[in-house]
Design an enzyme around this catalytic site. Structure first.
Site, PDB file in Angstrom:
ATOM      1  N   TYR A  86       0.811  -1.229   0.000  1.00  0.00           N
ATOM      2  CA  TYR A  86       0.000   0.000   0.000  1.00  0.00           C
ATOM      3  C   TYR A  86       0.847   1.283   0.000  1.00  0.00           C
ATOM      4  O   TYR A  86       0.284   2.372  -0.105  1.00  0.00           O
ATOM      5  CB  TYR A  86      -0.952  -0.010   1.209  1.00  0.00           C
ATOM      6  CG  TYR A  86      -2.009  -1.090   1.107  1.00  0.00           C
ATOM      7  CD1 TYR A  86      -3.127  -0.912   0.292  1.00  0.00           C
ATOM      8  CD2 TYR A  86      -1.889  -2.292   1.803  1.00  0.00           C
ATOM      9  CE1 TYR A  86      -4.097  -1.904   0.176  1.00  0.00           C
ATOM     10  CE2 TYR A  86      -2.850  -3.295   1.694  1.00  0.00           C
ATOM     11  CZ  TYR A  86      -3.952  -3.088   0.879  1.00  0.00           C
ATOM     12  OH  TYR A  86      -4.912  -4.071   0.758  1.00  0.00           O
ATOM     13  N   ASN A 134     -12.835   4.542  -2.266  1.00  0.00           N
ATOM     14  CA  ASN A 134     -12.034   3.329  -2.083  1.00  0.00           C
ATOM     15  C   ASN A 134     -12.786   2.507  -1.036  1.00  0.00           C
ATOM     16  O   ASN A 134     -12.662   2.767   0.160  1.00  0.00           O
ATOM     17  CB  ASN A 134     -10.613   3.645  -1.620  1.00  0.00           C
ATOM     18  CG  ASN A 134      -9.778   2.363  -1.528  1.00  0.00           C
ATOM     19  OD1 ASN A 134     -10.335   1.256  -1.495  1.00  0.00           O
ATOM     20  ND2 ASN A 134      -8.460   2.506  -1.484  1.00  0.00           N
ATOM     21  N   ASP A 151     -26.024  -0.798  -3.586  1.00  0.00           N
ATOM     22  CA  ASP A 151     -27.377  -0.250  -3.732  1.00  0.00           C
ATOM     23  C   ASP A 151     -27.397   1.254  -3.444  1.00  0.00           C
ATOM     24  O   ASP A 151     -28.073   2.015  -4.142  1.00  0.00           O
ATOM     25  CB  ASP A 151     -28.349  -0.977  -2.795  1.00  0.00           C
ATOM     26  CG  ASP A 151     -28.671  -2.384  -3.278  1.00  0.00           C
ATOM     27  OD1 ASP A 151     -28.414  -2.685  -4.463  1.00  0.00           O
ATOM     28  OD2 ASP A 151     -29.176  -3.185  -2.471  1.00  0.00           O
ATOM     29  N   HIS A 185      -8.665   1.785  -6.123  1.00  0.00           N
ATOM     30  CA  HIS A 185      -7.911   0.830  -5.297  1.00  0.00           C
ATOM     31  C   HIS A 185      -6.439   1.184  -5.432  1.00  0.00           C
ATOM     32  O   HIS A 185      -5.956   1.395  -6.559  1.00  0.00           O
ATOM     33  CB  HIS A 185      -8.139  -0.611  -5.751  1.00  0.00           C
ATOM     34  CG  HIS A 185      -9.580  -0.999  -5.718  1.00  0.00           C
ATOM     35  ND1 HIS A 185     -10.234  -1.281  -4.546  1.00  0.00           N
ATOM     36  CD2 HIS A 185     -10.500  -1.095  -6.699  1.00  0.00           C
ATOM     37  CE1 HIS A 185     -11.503  -1.554  -4.821  1.00  0.00           C
ATOM     38  NE2 HIS A 185     -11.688  -1.437  -6.121  1.00  0.00           N
ATOM     39  N   ILE A 186      -5.767   1.230  -4.317  1.00  0.00           N
ATOM     40  CA  ILE A 186      -4.339   1.567  -4.331  1.00  0.00           C
ATOM     41  C   ILE A 186      -3.551   0.460  -5.039  1.00  0.00           C
ATOM     42  O   ILE A 186      -2.653   0.712  -5.828  1.00  0.00           O
ATOM     43  CB  ILE A 186      -3.849   1.776  -2.880  1.00  0.00           C
ATOM     44  CG1 ILE A 186      -4.564   3.003  -2.284  1.00  0.00           C
ATOM     45  CG2 ILE A 186      -2.329   1.933  -2.818  1.00  0.00           C
ATOM     46  CD1 ILE A 186      -4.432   3.121  -0.777  1.00  0.00           C
ATOM     47  N   THR A 187      -3.933  -0.761  -4.734  1.00  0.00           N
ATOM     48  CA  THR A 187      -3.269  -1.922  -5.339  1.00  0.00           C
ATOM     49  C   THR A 187      -4.077  -2.375  -6.559  1.00  0.00           C
ATOM     50  O   THR A 187      -5.247  -2.012  -6.720  1.00  0.00           O
ATOM     51  CB  THR A 187      -3.193  -3.090  -4.336  1.00  0.00           C
ATOM     52  OG1 THR A 187      -4.532  -3.486  -3.978  1.00  0.00           O
ATOM     53  CG2 THR A 187      -2.431  -2.698  -3.077  1.00  0.00           C
ATOM     54  N   ARG A 238     -10.477 -10.908  -4.071  1.00  0.00           N
ATOM     55  CA  ARG A 238     -10.488  -9.436  -4.213  1.00  0.00           C
ATOM     56  C   ARG A 238     -10.976  -8.991  -5.596  1.00  0.00           C
ATOM     57  O   ARG A 238     -11.106  -7.799  -5.866  1.00  0.00           O
ATOM     58  CB  ARG A 238      -9.088  -8.860  -3.982  1.00  0.00           C
ATOM     59  CG  ARG A 238      -8.578  -9.086  -2.581  1.00  0.00           C
ATOM     60  CD  ARG A 238      -7.250  -8.378  -2.361  1.00  0.00           C
ATOM     61  NE  ARG A 238      -6.599  -8.902  -1.162  1.00  0.00           N
ATOM     62  CZ  ARG A 238      -6.826  -8.471   0.075  1.00  0.00           C
ATOM     63  NH1 ARG A 238      -7.660  -7.478   0.301  1.00  0.00           N
ATOM     64  NH2 ARG A 238      -6.196  -9.016   1.105  1.00  0.00           N
TER      65      ARG A 238
HETATM   66  C1  DHK Z   1      -7.736  -1.809  -0.018  1.00  0.00           C
HETATM   67  C2  DHK Z   1      -8.126  -2.793   0.830  1.00  0.00           C
HETATM   68  O1  DHK Z   1      -8.234  -2.566   2.139  1.00  0.00           O
HETATM   69  C3  DHK Z   1      -8.402  -4.161   0.360  1.00  0.00           C
HETATM   70  O2  DHK Z   1      -9.433  -4.774   1.110  1.00  0.00           O
HETATM   71  C4  DHK Z   1      -8.736  -4.215  -1.118  1.00  0.00           C
HETATM   72  C5  DHK Z   1      -7.766  -1.976  -1.488  1.00  0.00           C
HETATM   73  C6  DHK Z   1      -7.720  -3.431  -1.917  1.00  0.00           C
HETATM   74  C7  DHK Z   1      -6.769  -1.072  -2.177  1.00  0.00           C
HETATM   75  O3  DHK Z   1      -5.954  -1.557  -2.977  1.00  0.00           O
HETATM   76  O4  DHK Z   1      -6.806   0.137  -1.956  1.00  0.00           O
HETATM   77  O5  DHK Z   1      -8.788  -5.555  -1.551  1.00  0.00           O
END
Ligand code: DHK
Length: 154
Positions: free
Chosen positions: A25, A76, A89, A102-104, A113
């Site tokens: 992250y 996010n 919804d 999503h950061i990743t 995921r």
């Molecule tokens: C952040 C999370 O906390 C994960 O549960 C997700 C996401 C990915 C992110 O990449 O920002 O799967």
């Protein structure tokens, strides 16, 4: 003219950014992400309401409150991405442009995921570009809401 408001909503565990699995992250904290968003928003002539919660219900309430108040939502959803039909919804109900961040790159990670409910309500998705994904999402949002804003011009 008041700048259009964009809600930037963050789900569970994102308060731990900077400490949490930095290899995945990164080392930026949530405060750093907020500062980045504030800087980019100012450049784009947008106002932001940046928030984080660990609670699914609170996140859903915040989405609902965007109706009639915000011009768009950047979210996010973190762990609620793949579990929360209630969140999906709410995002459909508000009838606003939604960008999922999503950061990743969730698609390179564990299979659980991959299936995002939120994507079913999202205009676009940014994944895998680190916290810069928030800045990119704001730039895309500025474009998405531009035609609506232009209609207000004399
Ligand atoms: C952040 C999370 O906390 C994960 O549960 C997700 C996401 C990915 C992110 O990449 O920002 O799967």
């Amino acid at each position: 003219m008041t700048p259009p408001l964009i809600a930037v909503l963050n789900g569970p565990n994102l308060n731990l950014l900077g400490i949490r699995e930095p290899a995945k992250y990164g080392t930026a904290t949530l405060d750093d992400v907020e500062s980045l968003c504030a800087e980019v928003a100012e450049e784009l002539g947008l106002a932001i309401d940046f928030r984080q919660t660990n609670g699914e219900g609170e996140l859903i309430t915040w989405v609902q409150e965007c109706r009639g108040r915000a011009a768009g939502i950047i979210i996010n959803p973190a762990g609620y991405t793949t579990t929360s039909i209630g969140l999906l919804d709410a995002l459909i109900a508000v009838e606003l442009p939604v960008i999922e961040v999503h950061i990743t790159n969730i698609h390179r990670r564990e299979e659980f995921r991959h299936n995002s409910y939120v994507s079913k309500a999202a205009t676009g998705v940014v994944a895998g570009l680190g916290v810069q994904g928030y800045a990119l999402a704001l730039r895309a949002m500025a474009q998405l809401i531009a035609p609506a804003e232009a209609e207000d011009l004399p």
